[in-house]
Design a protein around this motif. Structure first.
Motif, PDB file in Angstrom:
ATOM      1  N   SER A 152       0.846  -1.188   0.000  1.00 35.39           N
ATOM      2  CA  SER A 152       0.000   0.000   0.000  1.00 35.39           C
ATOM      3  C   SER A 152       0.882   1.239   0.000  1.00 35.39           C
ATOM      4  N   GLU A 153       0.272   2.368  -0.344  1.00 37.65           N
ATOM      5  CA  GLU A 153       0.992   3.635  -0.309  1.00 37.65           C
ATOM      6  C   GLU A 153       1.399   3.984   1.113  1.00 37.65           C
ATOM      7  N   GLU A 154       0.518   3.692   2.061  1.00 36.93           N
ATOM      8  CA  GLU A 154       0.812   3.979   3.467  1.00 36.93           C
ATOM      9  C   GLU A 154       2.051   3.217   3.918  1.00 36.93           C
ATOM     10  N   GLU A 155       2.156   1.947   3.514  1.00 35.37           N
ATOM     11  CA  GLU A 155       3.325   1.154   3.897  1.00 35.37           C
ATOM     12  C   GLU A 155       4.590   1.718   3.265  1.00 35.37           C
ATOM     13  N   LEU A 156       4.485   2.133   1.993  1.00 34.77           N
ATOM     14  CA  LEU A 156       5.651   2.710   1.326  1.00 34.77           C
ATOM     15  C   LEU A 156       6.119   3.966   2.040  1.00 34.77           C
ATOM     16  N   LEU A 157       5.192   4.822   2.447  1.00 34.68           N
ATOM     17  CA  LEU A 157       5.563   6.069   3.115  1.00 34.68           C
ATOM     18  C   LEU A 157       6.290   5.805   4.435  1.00 34.68           C
ATOM     19  N   THR A 158       5.936   4.720   5.108  1.00 37.23           N
ATOM     20  CA  THR A 158       6.619   4.400   6.372  1.00 37.23           C
ATOM     21  C   THR A 158       8.023   3.852   6.134  1.00 37.23           C
ATOM     22  N   LYS A 159       8.257   3.285   4.960  1.00 43.92           N
ATOM     23  CA  LYS A 159       9.563   2.692   4.666  1.00 43.92           C
ATOM     24  C   LYS A 159      10.506   3.631   3.920  1.00 43.92           C
ATOM     25  N   LEU A 160       9.982   4.725   3.394  1.00 43.79           N
ATOM     26  CA  LEU A 160      10.811   5.667   2.656  1.00 43.79           C
ATOM     27  C   LEU A 160      11.850   6.304   3.567  1.00 43.79           C
ATOM     28  N   ARG A 161      13.082   6.376   3.102  1.00 44.90           N
ATOM     29  CA  ARG A 161      14.144   7.072   3.826  1.00 44.90           C
ATOM     30  C   ARG A 161      14.292   8.459   3.195  1.00 44.90           C
ATOM     31  N   MET A 221      16.053  14.547  -5.971  1.00 39.47           N
ATOM     32  CA  MET A 221      14.719  15.119  -6.074  1.00 39.47           C
ATOM     33  C   MET A 221      14.138  15.496  -4.721  1.00 39.47           C
ATOM     34  N   TRP A 222      14.691  14.952  -3.637  1.00 34.82           N
ATOM     35  CA  TRP A 222      14.210  15.340  -2.306  1.00 34.82           C
ATOM     36  C   TRP A 222      14.441  16.824  -2.033  1.00 34.82           C
ATOM     37  N   LYS A 223      15.435  17.412  -2.695  1.00 37.23           N
ATOM     38  CA  LYS A 223      15.672  18.845  -2.498  1.00 37.23           C
ATOM     39  C   LYS A 223      14.510  19.677  -3.026  1.00 37.23           C
ATOM     40  N   GLN A 224      13.850  19.196  -4.075  1.00 41.11           N
ATOM     41  CA  GLN A 224      12.705  19.903  -4.639  1.00 41.11           C
ATOM     42  C   GLN A 224      11.394  19.478  -3.989  1.00 41.11           C
ATOM     43  N   LEU A 225      11.353  18.215  -3.534  1.00 44.47           N
ATOM     44  CA  LEU A 225      10.127  17.657  -2.970  1.00 44.47           C
ATOM     45  C   LEU A 225      10.454  17.007  -1.626  1.00 44.47           C
ATOM     46  N   PRO A 226      10.650  17.810  -0.570  1.00 48.03           N
ATOM     47  CA  PRO A 226      11.114  17.260   0.710  1.00 48.03           C
ATOM     48  C   PRO A 226      10.060  16.493   1.501  1.00 48.03           C
ATOM     49  N   GLU A 227       8.785  16.644   1.150  1.00 51.06           N
ATOM     50  CA  GLU A 227       7.732  15.947   1.873  1.00 51.06           C
ATOM     51  C   GLU A 227       7.434  14.608   1.191  1.00 51.06           C
ATOM     52  N   PRO A 228       7.425  13.505   1.946  1.00 45.39           N
ATOM     53  CA  PRO A 228       7.207  12.187   1.326  1.00 45.39           C
ATOM     54  C   PRO A 228       5.922  12.097   0.514  1.00 45.39           C
ATOM     55  N   ASP A 229       4.830  12.688   1.001  1.00 42.28           N
ATOM     56  CA  ASP A 229       3.573  12.648   0.250  1.00 42.28           C
ATOM     57  C   ASP A 229       3.725  13.310  -1.118  1.00 42.28           C
ATOM     58  N   ASP A 247      16.602   7.928  -0.312  1.00 46.02           N
ATOM     59  CA  ASP A 247      16.162   6.950  -1.304  1.00 46.02           C
ATOM     60  C   ASP A 247      15.852   7.566  -2.659  1.00 46.02           C
ATOM     61  N   GLY A 248      16.366   6.948  -3.716  1.00 43.13           N
ATOM     62  CA  GLY A 248      15.812   7.127  -5.039  1.00 43.13           C
ATOM     63  C   GLY A 248      14.781   6.035  -5.242  1.00 43.13           C
ATOM     64  N   LEU A 249      13.736   6.319  -6.004  1.00 42.00           N
ATOM     65  CA  LEU A 249      12.642   5.354  -6.158  1.00 42.00           C
ATOM     66  C   LEU A 249      12.337   5.076  -7.624  1.00 42.00           C
ATOM     67  N   ILE A 250      11.938   3.836  -7.860  1.00 40.97           N
ATOM     68  CA  ILE A 250      11.429   3.415  -9.167  1.00 40.97           C
ATOM     69  C   ILE A 250      10.050   2.820  -8.934  1.00 40.97           C
ATOM     70  N   LEU A 305       6.037  11.215  -3.500  1.00 40.03           N
ATOM     71  CA  LEU A 305       5.361  10.068  -4.102  1.00 40.03           C
ATOM     72  C   LEU A 305       4.281  10.496  -5.091  1.00 40.03           C
ATOM     73  N   TYR A 306       3.573  11.569  -4.785  1.00 41.22           N
ATOM     74  CA  TYR A 306       2.539  12.074  -5.697  1.00 41.22           C
ATOM     75  C   TYR A 306       3.134  12.394  -7.062  1.00 41.22           C
ATOM     76  N   HIS A 307       4.230  13.145  -7.058  1.00 41.41           N
ATOM     77  CA  HIS A 307       4.835  13.553  -8.326  1.00 41.41           C
ATOM     78  C   HIS A 307       5.482  12.372  -9.040  1.00 41.41           C
ATOM     79  N   LEU A 308       5.978  11.403  -8.282  1.00 41.71           N
ATOM     80  CA  LEU A 308       6.552  10.227  -8.931  1.00 41.71           C
ATOM     81  C   LEU A 308       5.464   9.396  -9.603  1.00 41.71           C
ATOM     82  N   LYS A 309       4.327   9.229  -8.942  1.00 42.87           N
ATOM     83  CA  LYS A 309       3.216   8.514  -9.581  1.00 42.87           C
ATOM     84  C   LYS A 309       2.746   9.267 -10.827  1.00 42.87           C
ATOM     85  N   ARG A 310       2.677  10.569 -10.736  1.00 46.35           N
ATOM     86  CA  ARG A 310       2.274  11.368 -11.888  1.00 46.35           C
ATOM     87  C   ARG A 310       3.263  11.198 -13.032  1.00 46.35           C
TER      88      ARG A 310
END
Length: 228
Positions: A117-126, A147-155, A130-133, A158-163
């Motif tokens: 789930s997305e919730e589980e991913l958010l708890t495991k994100l460092r 990309m964390w420098k531009q998007l420091p909030e995990p939500d 982390d870079g993500l695929i 992940l939103y922009h990565l899904k997009r």
């Protein structure tokens, strides 16, 4: 830990990789070819992203997620691809060469991150590490750790990565595959390198002074084209 650490790298490896990247771009404008530095660490397989900025704005970012050939060749290919083949930008022009700022991300091996789930991913994100695929049904999106420098909030990350991957942003699709990696970052000084400061050999070619195919884009404004 990056792949290249399997073979000891010299303390100035970052500076040398950056010079290799800049020389590879300059050669496309008719500058003399850089003398290929020697070293087992440069001959080892490597995966890198090369990012270009101009006046603080993104000017190109392309790389490979999995190692190809040698680290040297990976840097040369990624640098030229970022400069001339990023589909989001026109090819670099000669007058821009002194203006660009180069960054190289040296990637670690990729590992699968099992989540349901997305919730589980958010708890495991460092965060910040982390870079993500994300991939599902033939769609794929990649964010390198920078990309964390531009998007420091995990939500938001992940939103922009899904997009970018072309996946629904308002829900989690069962069967979505998640992989992660880290990266070691090397960046030029704030002021771009003056080409006149690069040493040349007796034939006029650039040298580091010691004489020693798939591409991915990684930016939240890109909706997911990966040039593999």
């Amino acid at each position: 830990m990056s792949r290249a650490t399997a073979t000891s790298r010299p303390p100035d490896c970052g500076e040398l990789l950056l010079r290799i990247a800049r020389a590879a771009i300059a050669e496309e404008f008719g500058e003399p070819r850089m003398v290929r530095p020697t070293g087992a660490w440069l001959d080892a397989p490597g995966a890198v992203f090369v990012t270009l900025h101009e006046h603080g704005e993104l000017r190109g970012c392309i790389g490979t997620l999995r190692p190809r050939a040698s680290l040297y060749e990976a840097v040369v290919e990624a640098a030229r691809s970022a400069a001339f083949h990023d589909p989001r930008f026109p090819g670099l022009q000669p007058y821009e060469l002194p203006l660009i700022h180069i960054e190289i991300s040296l990637l670690s091996p990729i590992e699968e991150l099992p989540v349901d789930s997305e919730e589980e991913l958010l708890t495991k994100l460092r965060v910040g590490q982390d870079g993500l695929i994300l991939s599902h049904g033939g769609r794929l999106g990649v964010f390198i750790p920078e990309m964390w420098k531009q998007l420091p909030e995990p939500d938001d990350f992940l939103y922009h990565l899904k997009r970018k991957a072309g996946l629904p942003t308002d829900r989690w699709l069962p069967g979505t595959r998640v992989e992660r990696f880290t990266a070691e970052l090397f960046a030029e000084p704030a002021d771009p390198i003056d080409p006149a400061t690069i040493e040349r050999d007796t034939d006029g070619r650039e040298t580091d002074g010691s004489e020693t195919d798939g591409r991915e884009t990684a930016d939240p404004t890109d909706r997911g084209r990966q040039d593999e």
